[in-house]
Design a protein around this motif. Structure first.
Motif, PDB file in Angstrom:
ATOM      1  N   TRP A 138       4.071  -1.693   4.110  1.00 13.28           N
ATOM      2  CA  TRP A 138       4.050  -1.089   2.855  1.00 13.28           C
ATOM      3  C   TRP A 138       3.479  -2.600   1.969  1.00 13.28           C
ATOM      4  CZ3 TRP A 138       7.057   0.259   6.297  1.00 13.28           C
ATOM      5  CH2 TRP A 138       7.899   1.426   6.895  1.00 13.28           C
TER       6      TRP A 138
ATOM      7  N   ALA B 130      -5.713   3.629  -2.028  1.00 13.80           N
ATOM      8  CA  ALA B 130      -5.185   4.234  -2.477  1.00 13.80           C
ATOM      9  C   ALA B 130      -4.443   5.560  -2.808  1.00 13.80           C
ATOM     10  CB  ALA B 130      -3.475   3.791  -3.390  1.00 13.80           C
TER      11      ALA B 130
ATOM     12  N   VAL C 107      -8.441  -0.838   4.335  1.00 14.97           N
ATOM     13  CA  VAL C 107      -7.397  -0.158   4.475  1.00 14.97           C
ATOM     14  C   VAL C 107      -7.059   1.067   3.812  1.00 14.97           C
ATOM     15  CG1 VAL C 107      -4.687  -0.541   4.550  1.00 14.97           C
ATOM     16  CG2 VAL C 107      -6.746  -2.385   4.626  1.00 14.97           C
ATOM     17  N   GLN C 108      -6.397   2.595   4.599  1.00  9.45           N
ATOM     18  CA  GLN C 108      -5.871   3.591   3.852  1.00  9.45           C
ATOM     19  C   GLN C 108      -4.324   3.116   3.497  1.00  9.45           C
ATOM     20  OE1 GLN C 108      -7.947   6.112   2.983  1.00  9.45           O
ATOM     21  NE2 GLN C 108      -9.703   5.424   4.181  1.00  9.45           N
ATOM     22  N   THR C 109      -4.256   3.569   1.960  1.00  6.22           N
ATOM     23  CA  THR C 109      -2.792   3.685   1.664  1.00  6.22           C
ATOM     24  C   THR C 109      -2.969   5.161   0.713  1.00  6.22           C
ATOM     25  OG1 THR C 109      -2.850   2.339  -0.114  1.00  6.22           O
ATOM     26  CG2 THR C 109      -2.421   1.374   1.044  1.00  6.22           C
TER      27      THR C 109
ATOM     28  N   GLN D   5      -7.685  -0.369  10.194  1.00  8.04           N
ATOM     29  CA  GLN D   5      -7.951   0.532   9.207  1.00  8.04           C
ATOM     30  C   GLN D   5      -9.509   1.770   8.992  1.00  8.04           C
ATOM     31  OE1 GLN D   5     -10.647  -3.225   9.046  1.00  8.04           O
ATOM     32  NE2 GLN D   5     -12.102  -2.679  10.927  1.00  8.04           N
TER      33      GLN D   5
ATOM     34  N   ALA E 161       4.094   2.346  10.426  1.00 10.21           N
ATOM     35  CA  ALA E 161       3.486   2.002   8.720  1.00 10.21           C
ATOM     36  C   ALA E 161       3.983   0.843   8.286  1.00 10.21           C
ATOM     37  CB  ALA E 161       3.777   3.449   8.272  1.00 10.21           C
TER      38      ALA E 161
ATOM     39  N   MET F  72       2.892   1.183  -2.231  1.00 12.47           N
ATOM     40  CA  MET F  72       1.989   2.170  -1.657  1.00 12.47           C
ATOM     41  C   MET F  72       2.495   1.794   0.270  1.00 12.47           C
ATOM     42  SD  MET F  72      -1.985   0.821  -2.655  1.00 12.47           S
ATOM     43  CE  MET F  72      -1.491  -0.623  -2.285  1.00 12.47           C
ATOM     44  N   LYS F  73       1.759   3.366   0.878  1.00  9.93           N
ATOM     45  CA  LYS F  73       2.198   2.757   2.206  1.00  9.93           C
ATOM     46  C   LYS F  73       1.111   3.030   2.661  1.00  9.93           C
ATOM     47  CE  LYS F  73       4.474   5.915   5.952  1.00  9.93           C
ATOM     48  NZ  LYS F  73       5.522   6.721   5.903  1.00  9.93           N
ATOM     49  N   THR F  74       0.926   2.223   3.935  1.00  6.82           N
ATOM     50  CA  THR F  74      -0.735   2.755   5.019  1.00  6.82           C
ATOM     51  C   THR F  74      -0.144   3.526   5.695  1.00  6.82           C
ATOM     52  OG1 THR F  74       0.502   1.059   6.577  1.00  6.82           O
ATOM     53  CG2 THR F  74      -0.866  -0.035   4.706  1.00  6.82           C
TER      54      THR F  74
ATOM     55  N   PHE G  48      -8.223  -1.544  -0.723  1.00 10.48           N
ATOM     56  CA  PHE G  48      -7.262  -0.640  -0.347  1.00 10.48           C
ATOM     57  C   PHE G  48      -7.677   0.491  -1.048  1.00 10.48           C
ATOM     58  CE2 PHE G  48      -5.296  -4.577   0.072  1.00 10.48           C
ATOM     59  CZ  PHE G  48      -4.231  -4.668   0.987  1.00 10.48           C
TER      60      PHE G  48
ATOM     61  N   HIS H 253       2.764  -8.162  -0.048  1.00  7.00           N
ATOM     62  CA  HIS H 253       3.657  -7.694   1.262  1.00  7.00           C
ATOM     63  C   HIS H 253       4.638  -7.002  -0.015  1.00  7.00           C
ATOM     64  CE1 HIS H 253       0.453  -7.320   4.358  1.00  7.00           C
ATOM     65  NE2 HIS H 253       0.438  -8.927   4.175  1.00  7.00           N
TER      66      HIS H 253
END
Length: 454
Positions: free
Chosen positions: A138, A93, A182-184, A176, A136, A156-158, A91, A122
């Protein structure tokens, strides 16, 4: 060497080889944490175990950290392109929307000999817009620094749009970025710098709880609850400017500080009823997170050592009163003149007593054996509330020294009896003359004078 091990080694070398500087400045660095990801469906009422978790890597991008010069030469994190076949779920962030407090504790944890426990799961919104359901996902991340370090929970929100042809992560089925990252973005965090506290009975304590939220979110409520011995109770609540106080004397930070992200609670005049697990729950217009603080109330014991009797052999009593919590250690030590201290066993203990305030008391008795030269006996008490053990000492004299005062008392009493006997004899020898003189005096006083014959 894996990606995370190499990254930690690089960080430690950079910190250890850096030169000190006089001025400290803020610098944005990447903070990398080894985490576990709880698989979807396991955190909602299910039992979480190692089998339900997969390895994950969390990269907090460009976190502001106060630099004293030790970060010179420090580079941003790059994922190893030669990663093993089963790389961790990574991840990334962004922290541009919120503040991440105590980031230096996270950054330097490994090099300071501490561990960071990190768990990602999650997060399901209590209320969300329909448009956001497909846009999105979370996650909530909880990490704790060992050794009494800070504890942080963040939502965190994707980022990314699956409908625009983005590649989906094979495990999470979410958009991704490059190299499967995975961008958040972090939109909300709640922190306490003191997850565990111990304070003395009667003192005041401040339970730290702070938060930061992204622009566009509104603070709706702050709730403090206490859990202890299976029961829970409300301590303090703030909802849209309305406060509800359930514990007398408790205060929250002024509203202007609350709006700035400080929800710390102050408890004055601690009693044993204040002990337990405190939950600081912060709710915004979209998210909710909390921190847990363990508060232990302690009371230091008072120690008094006395000689119960002077009979042979003498008995010593050590009274330990007013302590909390229950566990206490009492040790007896005997020391002769010029000798070394020696622990003594065979002590007896009274039944445990608890007063109305909830503190405990107990007594320990010991039969002394002073020997021919006498000895010093020490009662040593160890308790969690004490920085060092309490000691009380008493001298137990040898038998011949204890009989000398009795002999003096007997001789004095005998001398007094002899004097009393001689005094009585003298009084009896002079008593007939005293009686005759007394009768003559009464006769002269009571009889009328005779008239002289003419």
């Amino acid at each position: 060497m894996g990606t995370e091990e190499g990254w930690c080694l690089l960080l430690c070398l950079a910190l250890s080889g850096a030169a000190d500087t006089e001025e400290r400045q803020w610098r944005a660095v990447d903070v990398v944490l080894d985490c576990f990801l709880v698989e979807e469906g396991q955190q909602r009422g299910g039992f979480v175990s190692k089998e339900n978790m997969v390895k994950a890597l969390l990269v907090l991008r460009q976190v502001p950290v106060l630099d004293d010069g030790s970060l010179e030469g420090f580079t941003d994190f790059q994922l190893d392109p030669k990663a093993k076949d089963n790389p961790p779920v990574t991840f990334e962030a962004s922290v541009n929307l919120v503040q991440i407090p105590h980031a230096d504790a996270l950054l330097h944890a490994d090099c300071n000999g501490k561990e960071v426990t990190c768990e990602i799961s999650h997060y399901f919104l209590q209320a969300r817009k329909e448009a956001a359901i497909q846009e999105a996902a979370w996650f909530i991340t909880n990490f704790q620094v060992s050794g009494g370090g800070p504890s942080i929970s963040m939502v965190m929100k994707t980022l990314g749009d699956a409908e625009n042809g983005a590649v989906l992560h094979p495990t999470l089925k979410l958009p991704q970025g490059l190299q499967g990252i995975v961008q958040t973005a972090v939109e909300f965090q709640v922190t306490t710098r003191t997850p565990s506290l111990s304070f003395l009975l009667g003192s005041s304590v401040s339970l730290h709880c702070s938060f930061s939220m992204a622009p566009g979110l509104d603070l709706t409520s702050v709730v403090w609850r206490l859990q202890h011995k299976g029961s829970g109770q409300l301590v303090y609540s703030w909802t849209m400017g309305q406060a509800q106080i359930k514990r007398e004397g408790v205060t929250l930070e002024p509203e202007q500080q609350l709006m700035a992200g400080d929800a710390s609670l102050t408890l004055p005049s601690l009693t044993l009823k204040d002990e337990g697990t405190y939950i600081c729950q912060i709710t915004t217009s979209l998210y909710q997170a909390q921190q847990i603080i363990q508060l232990q109330v302690q009371a230091s014991p008072k120690v008094r050592l006395s000689l119960a009797n002077e009979a042979l052999p003498p008995t010593l009593i050590c009274n330990i009163a007013g302590y909390y919590p229950l566990d206490v250690t009492v040790t007896w030590i005997r020391e002769e003149l010029g000798g070394a201290p020696v622990p003594v066993s065979d002590a007896f203990f009274s039944s445990l007593r608890q007063n109305s305030a909830g503190t405990y008391s107990i007594s320990s008795s010991l039969t002394a054996e002073p020997g021919s030269a006498g000895a010093t006996y020490t009662c040593q008490v160890t308790h969690v509330s004490l920085d060092e053990p309490l000691r009380a000492s008493i001298w137990a004299s040898p038998p011949e020294q204890r009989t000398t005062p009795l002999g003096v008392l007997f001789a004095s009493s005998l001398f007094f009896l002899v004097l009393l006997y001689l005094g009585l004899q003298r009084w009896q020898a002079t008593s007939p003359k005293v009686c005759q003189d007394s009768e003559a005096l009464w006769a002269v006083t009571l009889l009328p004078p005779r008239k002289k014959k003419e």
